[in-house]
Design a protein around this motif. Structure first.
Motif, PDB file in Angstrom:
ATOM      1  N   CYS A 143      -7.905  -5.356   4.326  1.00  0.00           N
ATOM      2  CA  CYS A 143      -6.770  -6.262   4.041  1.00  0.00           C
ATOM      3  C   CYS A 143      -7.173  -7.525   5.195  1.00  0.00           C
ATOM      4  O   CYS A 143      -7.328  -8.638   4.671  1.00  0.00           O
ATOM      5  CB  CYS A 143      -5.394  -5.666   4.443  1.00  0.00           C
ATOM      6  SG  CYS A 143      -4.596  -4.938   3.224  1.00  0.00           S
ATOM      7  N   MET A 154       0.313  -3.634   5.246  1.00  0.00           N
ATOM      8  CA  MET A 154       0.887  -3.627   3.977  1.00  0.00           C
ATOM      9  C   MET A 154       1.378  -2.374   3.317  1.00  0.00           C
ATOM     10  O   MET A 154       1.834  -2.027   2.257  1.00  0.00           O
ATOM     11  CB  MET A 154      -0.054  -4.035   2.877  1.00  0.00           C
ATOM     12  CG  MET A 154      -0.902  -5.352   3.314  1.00  0.00           C
ATOM     13  SD  MET A 154       0.379  -6.678   3.637  1.00  0.00           S
ATOM     14  CE  MET A 154       1.016  -6.985   1.889  1.00  0.00           C
ATOM     15  N   CYS A 203      -5.267  -3.001   7.941  1.00  0.00           N
ATOM     16  CA  CYS A 203      -6.482  -2.357   7.949  1.00  0.00           C
ATOM     17  C   CYS A 203      -7.636  -3.275   7.588  1.00  0.00           C
ATOM     18  O   CYS A 203      -7.663  -4.374   7.347  1.00  0.00           O
ATOM     19  CB  CYS A 203      -6.298  -1.482   6.782  1.00  0.00           C
ATOM     20  SG  CYS A 203      -6.550  -2.078   5.016  1.00  0.00           S
ATOM     21  N   ASN A 263      -6.617  -4.819  -2.436  1.00  0.00           N
ATOM     22  CA  ASN A 263      -6.491  -3.839  -1.425  1.00  0.00           C
ATOM     23  C   ASN A 263      -5.929  -2.535  -2.142  1.00  0.00           C
ATOM     24  O   ASN A 263      -5.634  -1.662  -1.380  1.00  0.00           O
ATOM     25  CB  ASN A 263      -5.604  -4.175  -0.323  1.00  0.00           C
ATOM     26  CG  ASN A 263      -4.318  -4.538  -0.499  1.00  0.00           C
ATOM     27  OD1 ASN A 263      -3.868  -5.093  -2.008  1.00  0.00           O
ATOM     28  ND2 ASN A 263      -3.317  -4.055   0.116  1.00  0.00           N
ATOM     29  N   CYS A 322      -1.283   0.950   7.539  1.00  0.00           N
ATOM     30  CA  CYS A 322      -1.777  -0.796   7.257  1.00  0.00           C
ATOM     31  C   CYS A 322      -0.442  -1.369   7.355  1.00  0.00           C
ATOM     32  O   CYS A 322       0.664  -0.824   6.935  1.00  0.00           O
ATOM     33  CB  CYS A 322      -2.623  -1.007   6.205  1.00  0.00           C
ATOM     34  SG  CYS A 322      -2.796  -2.816   5.558  1.00  0.00           S
ATOM     35  N   GLU A 351       0.706  -1.152  -0.039  1.00  0.00           N
ATOM     36  CA  GLU A 351       0.159   0.082   0.076  1.00  0.00           C
ATOM     37  C   GLU A 351       0.749   1.229   0.055  1.00  0.00           C
ATOM     38  O   GLU A 351       0.487   2.203  -0.024  1.00  0.00           O
ATOM     39  CB  GLU A 351      -0.860   0.114   1.266  1.00  0.00           C
ATOM     40  CG  GLU A 351      -1.855  -1.053   1.031  1.00  0.00           C
ATOM     41  CD  GLU A 351      -2.867  -1.144   2.205  1.00  0.00           C
ATOM     42  OE1 GLU A 351      -3.052  -0.098   2.981  1.00  0.00           O
ATOM     43  OE2 GLU A 351      -3.862  -2.093   2.178  1.00  0.00           O
ATOM     44  N   PRO A 395      -6.678   1.669   0.962  1.00  0.00           N
ATOM     45  CA  PRO A 395      -7.669   1.786   1.891  1.00  0.00           C
ATOM     46  C   PRO A 395      -7.841   2.464   2.979  1.00  0.00           C
ATOM     47  O   PRO A 395      -8.812   2.630   3.720  1.00  0.00           O
ATOM     48  CB  PRO A 395      -8.485   0.119   2.041  1.00  0.00           C
ATOM     49  CG  PRO A 395      -7.275  -0.553   1.716  1.00  0.00           C
ATOM     50  CD  PRO A 395      -6.313   0.384   0.834  1.00  0.00           C
TER      51      PRO A 395
HETATM   52 ZN   LIG Z   1      -4.415  -2.855   4.196  1.00  0.00          ZN
END
Ligand SMILES: [Zn+2]
Length: 453
Positions: A440, A428, A437, A373, A426, A352, A422
């Protein structure tokens, strides 16, 4: 104000999109929605109505290929078919429900023409295709796909996404069970360490851990590193809530030398699957091109996912969807790297972050990426729109007001503009928050449910 903990709580309890929608819609819409859901369920069940015992034996067929080309071309050559003694995958969900990945392997029954198995995946070769080197020359990578062993003649087909994101057939080979050169030889028969075994491989997510750079004398260290990996899954949600859906086994496969290759420092170690840092000249990216060796070691246990644990204290790793995950065992951040990389490989989640390096054309912003995601907003309805509060603007400002909200924040997938994530943060993205998040979390739970039906 709803906290992210609350959002995650809700996400755990809304185990699929339908349920999520059901509980958030007004009652007057419920009946209509439920009818449509029942219809959808019947359709999905029908799609997946392939009888395992009719078409397959409880073993694996591995098709080894050489995948070669440059940045614009991608070609395959058949190496061999190998018959392996375990099948660790599902026997009920034989047709892929997710449509993730840049490639898709298909098994087609030769007599009836019926597609009897599909699974999406990604490769290291496609990542190399985004490098500058690939614009100047061709290279060749070992690749291998594993499917349940067909009882009868079958076509093993590889499809690749074209520039529009649509799968196209790029290679196929016929498997003939009577062919005398299909080899049942197993290169290795290493003992297995059961780090966390809870039941039947067909109903569990089986992770096989491969040690790279552990000598014979270091096998006890490897066992304790396997236990530490189980503890990582025990630490991070949603994996911790579903830990008993996982079997985690280590293969006691020693290397000649201890450690891993660090080419930028001139360090080279003779290890069983030959992992190295500096993949594509990225310091912390640790991978291996010796994929046949990886599969040879993995074959000692039933598996869905391959996790390579590298005996090093240097920070790094990598994770490729349905291909393998890699991380080092002895770095302070290893736990977070392990869970981050596994989520690439298992749930097909994208990074992300925008990244230090901008990969031009890594994603085509004119189409929706397949990873759940991230979104280019071309087809946001297919992503997490159902989880975004109506009062949250799209795109979502990166202001404090929205730090704990599910939204659409610009900058994701190594792309600072035009690709969206998103959540403000997170696992990621960065490791600051120590949690995934809600989007995910939802995607990981969906994948766990699919493996364990
Ligand atoms: Zn995420």
């Amino acid at each position: 104000m709803e906290t992210s903990d609350n959002i995650i709580y809700h996400t755990y309890h809304f185990l699929d999109k339908s349920d999520y929608i059901c509980r958030t819609l007004k009652l007057k819409n419920m009946r209509k929605l439920l009818l449509s859901l029942i219809f959808t369920f019947i359709c999905i069940s029908a799609i997946n109505a392939v009888e395992f015992d009719k078409y397959f034996e409880n073993r694996s067929l591995r098709m080894d290929v050489y995948h070669w080309g440059d940045s614009k071309t991608s070609k395959f050559i058949l190496d061999k078919f190998v018959i392996e003694k375990y099948w660790g995958g599902s026997k009920t969900i034989l047709l892929d429900e997710f449509n993730y990945g840049s490639y898709m392997v298909k098994v087609i029954d030769a007599q009836s023409g019926k597609t009897i198995y599909t699974r999406g995946y990604c490769t290291l070769f496609q990542e190399w295709q985004t490098t500058e080197e690939a614009s100047k020359m061709c290279r060749c990578y070992e690749e291998s796909v594993s499917v349940p062993l067909p009882k009868n003649n079958a076509i093993i087909e590889i499809d690749e996404r074209n520039g529009d994101g649509v799968f196209e057939k790029v290679f196929s080979a016929e498997y003939d069970p009577k062919e005398i050169y299909n080899t049942p030889e197993q290169r290795y028969d290493f003992p297995i360490y059961d780090a966390h075994v809870t039941g039947d491989p067909a109903k569990k997510i089986d992770i096989v851990i491969i040690p790279d750079g552990y000598t014979t004398e270091e096998m006890d260290k490897f066992k304790s590193d396997c236990d530490a990996l189980v503890d990582v899954f025990r630490t991070f949600e949603p994996y911790s809530s579903y830990l008993d859906d996982f079997n985690i086994r280590g293969v006691l496969a020693p290397s000649v030398e201890s450690g891993t290759d660090i080419p930028r420092e001139g360090i080279w170690k003779n290890t069983i699957v030959d992992c190295h840092f500096d993949t594509f000249y990225s310091d912390r990216y640790n991978t291996t091109e010796s994929y046949f060796a990886v599969k040879d070691v993995a074959a000692c246990a039933p598996y869905d996912q391959i996790y390579i644990l590298v005996n090093s204290t240097v920070y790094g790793g990598g994770g490729i969807y349905n291909y393998y995950s890699v991380s080092t065992s002895g770095n302070m951040a290893s736990a977070k790297v392990i869970i981050h990389e596994f989520s690439h490989a298992f749930a097909g989640l994208a990074d992300e972050y925008s990244g230090d390096v901008e990969y031009e054309e890594y994603y085509n912003l004119k189409i929706e990426p397949w990873e759940f995601n991230i979104t280019s907003l071309v087809d946001f309805d297919s992503k997490w729109k159902f989880m975004v509060d109506k009062k949250t603007p799209i795109p979502t400002p990166t202001t404090e007001k929205y730090y704990d909200k599910v939204g659409v924040f610009e900058g994701a997938g190594y792309t600072p503009k035009g690709m969206y994530r998103p959540a403000y943060d997170c696992m990621m993205n960065t490791f600051r928050g120590d949690k995934f998040c809600p989007v995910c979390t939802y995607a990981i739970i969906q994948m766990i449910e699919a493996y364990t039906k």
